[in-house]
Enzyme design. Structure first.
Site, PDB file in Angstrom:
ATOM      1  N   HIS A 118       0.831  -1.219   0.000  1.00 31.33           N
ATOM      2  CA  HIS A 118       0.000   0.000   0.000  1.00 31.33           C
ATOM      3  C   HIS A 118       0.863   1.267   0.000  1.00 31.33           C
ATOM      4  O   HIS A 118       0.502   2.263   0.625  1.00 31.33           O
ATOM      5  CB  HIS A 118      -1.029  -0.036   1.143  1.00 31.33           C
ATOM      6  CG  HIS A 118      -0.465  -0.097   2.536  1.00 31.33           C
ATOM      7  ND1 HIS A 118      -1.044  -0.833   3.544  1.00 31.33           N
ATOM      8  CD2 HIS A 118       0.593   0.504   3.103  1.00 31.33           C
ATOM      9  CE1 HIS A 118      -0.348  -0.681   4.658  1.00 31.33           C
ATOM     10  NE2 HIS A 118       0.649   0.134   4.423  1.00 31.33           N
ATOM     11  N   HIS A 128      10.792  -2.944   3.811  1.00 34.73           N
ATOM     12  CA  HIS A 128      11.106  -1.514   3.840  1.00 34.73           C
ATOM     13  C   HIS A 128      11.409  -1.064   5.254  1.00 34.73           C
ATOM     14  O   HIS A 128      10.943  -1.642   6.219  1.00 34.73           O
ATOM     15  CB  HIS A 128      10.012  -0.638   3.226  1.00 34.73           C
ATOM     16  CG  HIS A 128       8.676  -0.581   3.941  1.00 34.73           C
ATOM     17  ND1 HIS A 128       7.926  -1.687   4.279  1.00 34.73           N
ATOM     18  CD2 HIS A 128       7.942   0.488   4.348  1.00 34.73           C
ATOM     19  CE1 HIS A 128       6.785  -1.290   4.843  1.00 34.73           C
ATOM     20  NE2 HIS A 128       6.778   0.013   4.912  1.00 34.73           N
ATOM     21  N   GLU A 150       4.498  -4.966   8.700  1.00 35.09           N
ATOM     22  CA  GLU A 150       3.137  -4.900   8.136  1.00 35.09           C
ATOM     23  C   GLU A 150       2.725  -6.196   7.449  1.00 35.09           C
ATOM     24  O   GLU A 150       1.529  -6.474   7.302  1.00 35.09           O
ATOM     25  CB  GLU A 150       3.052  -3.787   7.067  1.00 35.09           C
ATOM     26  CG  GLU A 150       3.142  -2.392   7.604  1.00 35.09           C
ATOM     27  CD  GLU A 150       3.196  -1.338   6.488  1.00 35.09           C
ATOM     28  OE1 GLU A 150       2.980  -0.168   6.811  1.00 35.09           O
ATOM     29  OE2 GLU A 150       3.458  -1.672   5.314  1.00 35.09           O
TER      30      GLU A 150
END
Lengths: 117, 279
Positions: free
Chosen positions: B12, B195, B242
């Site tokens: 996202h 990330h 995430e």
């Protein structure tokens, strides 16, 4: 499953409740920046804005210096920090370059495809 | 009866939002990402979902750390577009499905004993909207599906374990199937892949880990659900945690669901993954 975070990771901050408590004032101030009126207030008079949220002198100094890693270490959540970045004209990659100790151009040169910004 | 007709794992990345809003999808840096969604959108048109359940995290936009829920479900007719500090994107409000939301809340709390925070007012931001943009092109006034936000705390530790997220997905799948209405549902697990957005390790990516995660998500999700936050953060960066939300999606589809699409693109600071499963 036992503990999920078992050790420090080099050059990495893990936003846990200890950091969240330390950064509560900073994170509350950042939350306010999700409103356009509050962003205008910040841009008009950032000193008054910081005082309104009860920031300590050292916290205010970090914002004046745009010291992004210092703000992370002071307990600002990274996604809260992005709102300060937005209000001060510093996008994610600019902030990231500073945290890496590089110029923006130097940072971009390390990326696979720099057109995807 | 409710039916899960598909599951998608997808990133996202917030920079995708303005690219959509300014119609820059064909620029060379972005085209490879959007091209990967062409067959996915065709598939979604074929299976005609009525509702998308979007498993996402709020990035300190509508939820604040003064009160931050571990799992929160939207229970509203409509969800506003949030301002996460960069202005409100020009998107139509998201239509909810109040009957399905109420059913999910009751089934998850009573039958499956997941004690959710229930939200009658919720503004959604990039964690929710970027996946919607990638999968469901909107017109001026509306999105082509109804949607239900399922928010997970993946930003303030302690986070729910990967295993808990997987079990939530299994419960979600069962809860959809016990819905009396004839409703077709897709589940989107969003975020990641590798990330890190702070520290000297800003910009860290690990394609090898990301490809392994995609392999295991398909092959052995129950085994993958034993992964710790520590391992994800060490190997793929702090913000890559995430990825536990992809396990919620995976739990909601059948364990031997057929994988349909898979893609990976890592231009700047995040491994942007995409994987889809039949329901």
């Amino acid at each position: 499953m036992g503990r999920q975070v078992t050790g420090a990771i080099p050059d990495t901050s893990i936003f846990d409740l200890r950091l969240a408590r330390r950064g509560q004032r900073l994170n509350r101030m950042c939350a306010a920046l999700c409103s356009p009126q509050e962003r205008d207030s910040f841009k008009r008079d950032d000193e008054a804005f910081m005082s309104r949220f009860g920031l300590a002198a050292a916290e205010k100094a970090l914002i004046r210096k745009r010291d992004f890693q210092g703000l992370i270490d002071a307990g600002t959540n990274i996604y809260a920090l992005l709102k300060i970045g937005s209000a001060t004209g510093n996008g994610l990659y600019k902030m990231g370059a500073q945290m890496r100790g590089e110029s923006y151009e130097e940072f971009l040169a390390t990326r696979n495809i720099r057109g995807a910004v | 009866m409710g039916r899960i007709v598909g599951g998608l794992g997808l990133s996202h990345v917030p920079s995708i939002g303005p690219v959509v809003d300014r119609n820059r999808m064909q620029e060379p840096g972005w085209k490879p990402l959007f091209d990967a969604y062409v067959p996915v959108r065709e598939w979604l048109v074929t299976i005609r979902p009525d509702v998308a359940i979007v498993v996402y995290n709020d990035h300190a936009a509508d939820f604040s750390f003064d009160k931050y829920p571990t799992f929160a479900l939207g229970v509203a007719e409509q969800y506003a577009i949030g301002d996460e500090g960069f202005g409100t994107r020009p998107l139509p409000a998201v239509r909810g499905d109040i009957d399905l939301s109420i059913h999910l809340a009751e089934a998850l709390v009573y039958e499956h004993e997941f004690d959710l925070t229930l939200c009658q007012e919720l503004a959604v931001e990039h964690g929710f909207l970027v996946p919607m943009n990638l999968c469901f092109p909107h017109d001026k006034d509306r999105w082509p599906v109804r949607a239900i936000p399922l928010q997970v705390n993946v930003i303030q530790h302690p986070l729910p374990t990967a295993r808990r997220c997987y079990r939530l997905g299994q419960a979600l799948g069962a809860a959809v199937q016990s819905f009396p209405g004839d409703t077709k549902v897709v589940v989107l697990g969003t975020g990641g892949m590798s990330h890190q957005l702070q520290g000297k390790r800003f910009g860290y990516m690990n394609e090898k880990f990301d490809q392994w995660f995609l392999d295991e998500l398909e092959r052995d999700p129950a085994g993958l659900a034993e992964i710790t936050h520590q391992k994800i953060m060490e190997e793929a960066g702090a913000e890559a945690v995430e990825l536990i939300m992809w396990l919620t999606m995976r739990g909601a589809v059948s364990p031997n669901a057929r994988r349909l699409h898979r893609h990976y693109y890592a231009p700047m600071t995040t491994g942007m993954g995409l994987i889809t499963f039949e329901g």
